[in-house]
Design a protein around this motif. Sequence first.
Motif, PDB file in Angstrom:
ATOM      1  N   SER A  62      -4.054  10.333   0.601  1.00 35.40           N
ATOM      2  CA  SER A  62      -4.870   9.142   0.411  1.00 35.40           C
ATOM      3  C   SER A  62      -3.979   7.917   0.514  1.00 35.40           C
ATOM      4  N   CYS A  65       0.853  -1.188   0.000  1.00 37.00           N
ATOM      5  CA  CYS A  65       0.000   0.000   0.000  1.00 37.00           C
ATOM      6  C   CYS A  65       0.884   1.231   0.000  1.00 37.00           C
ATOM      7  N   TRP A 123      -3.470   4.283  -1.414  1.00 36.55           N
ATOM      8  CA  TRP A 123      -3.855   3.525  -2.597  1.00 36.55           C
ATOM      9  C   TRP A 123      -3.020   2.257  -2.688  1.00 36.55           C
TER      10      TRP A 123
END
Length: 615
Positions: free
Chosen positions: A304, A216, A306
């Motif tokens: 964020s 990640c 992702w």
Amino acid sequence: MTETNGTSNHKEALAEGTVLIAGGGPVGLLLATVLSSYGVKSVLFERNKSTTKWPKMDLTNPRSMEIFRRLGLAEGLRRQGVPAHIDQPVLISSGLGAKEAITKWALLGVDKFRKYIRDNNDGSQPLEPWQRLSQALFEKWLKGLCDADPLIDIRFGWKIESVDEDSDKAMTTVVNVDTGETIAYTSDYVAGCDGASSRTRKSLGFPLDGGPIPSCVLLVHFKSRDLSRLHKQGQFWHIFLLAEPGKFGGAIIAQDEVDTWTTHLFLPLDANPEGIASEEAVYRVLGGLHGPYPIKIDEILVRSVWRPNIAVARTWASANRRVFIAGDAAHQNIPTGGYGMNLGVADAFDLGWKLAAAINGSAGQGLLESYELERRPVALRNVNHSGVHFEVHEKVSDILAGGDPHIINDETEEARLLRRRIRDHYQTHDGENKDFGIEMGYRYQSPVIVPERDTQEPEWTPSRYIPTTWPGSRPPHIFLSDGSAIFDKFGKHWTIMVFVREGCGQDLLMDAAKSLSVPLSLVDLSGEDQAKRIYERPLVLIRPDQHVAWRGDRLDSLESAKDILTTVTGRGLSGIKLPYNSKLAEKPTEAFSATTELSTQVTTFEMEKMGGFQL
């Protein structure tokens, strides 16, 4: 026409020939632009109320820039991006705490690249240099153009609920995100450009082959003018940085060469990204092996988490060819190489001109059959190749294994050897953003490409574009004797290029085009000896998307000319029909690296090796 049923729900039928577009990101907006350029109306629905604030794409590659030039938008796009005089070096660093980077890829800025293209006018180069531009700016600019276009109706704040089709219509249900109002639309066609979690794809049950890589990434997009700290090792476009305990750790991207940056911190799956402050993430990426490297951050814009994903939809078009998917709805890849957004640009142009030709009556429904057949193999190859680039960074852990990576900047023989091994590794595997065979050299195979017979197909390699007019290829760019670009001679629709003075059947092709209502331009380049040599045949038929549909030495009958045009426009395939048998669509073999296999026979991602991990 509106049919009210007594609630906030109602039905509407879009005007004949209008395309409904699901998704208002770059691919949906560009598709609407392409359709409009051919006089076709569209209605576009986007669930968000504004264009993206996320950086995402940051390089529009040369092939995409050729497409934007084809649409008359290249210079407008460049005005939004990084100025042409700025180079875009990529640094490989152990961390900004070190005195200097370990090595770099010296990528040219637009001005220098443009000069290089002029100086190497042999057909091997693109017409247009690449352009650095953040997706946040790109979308805002493109939406502004669409808002001003009378053929494009943009409706932000509406989400796609479901999509279906029957034999001659597509049905789409949309919901207003604020009021809950629901409208069921019927239209001739629907294009699903609604991203990786595409409701269009899911509604129609198109399988997605592939999946996430077990990692990640914490993305932080921020403002900073602390250039003395950020440019400690020199001006850069990207810096790829090592990290504890001796592996690839992340990257920083200069978005505008002024004050906007993005860092990507790679983390194991069991990490807790929410527990890492945005500032800490930036400092960790920049510090690399040397511990946190603080800089002055003026503003955190967005952050964020992702996951890198490698996937391609097994089906790109509905059974009755009323619904199609494009962009991230059809394929997802690791960002290395910048293939995702640029694949989407080519998807949008390919689908756009084919839909327009079918709607306007200059082509048959068979042309729409070719969209999936041509674009999906390209996606398979490029998505796989993004993994090849990513593996280059992952292999650094093998180089650093078995010793102490923290010695890397020491002035000892062991440290110098370690730096040399990393330099050699990155300079040997420097294709990221430079593999023009991948970006420009793809060759379509489908029933609307007339095959070459009794001739061996030219070599293909991912690392460089090999000039050829082999049917299905993007033809070579050269500057002609008057300094003009040969691509600028191509017509808006179909073009027959003639490279000899004597008649060789071009008039027959023009007569056939007139009888079949195919818009065809004739370009006589009989005095251009270099172009004649590079284009390989006296007659070369160019499609609206700048790919070769057919080439030949001569035509001897009107019937043969009609056969060619009937085939390439998908109106009915004759004896020169090519049965679709592309190895790329069935199972990637020698065209793909052995590390990854995406196949139409599997529904899960199978990776034998990719940087030391397996799924």
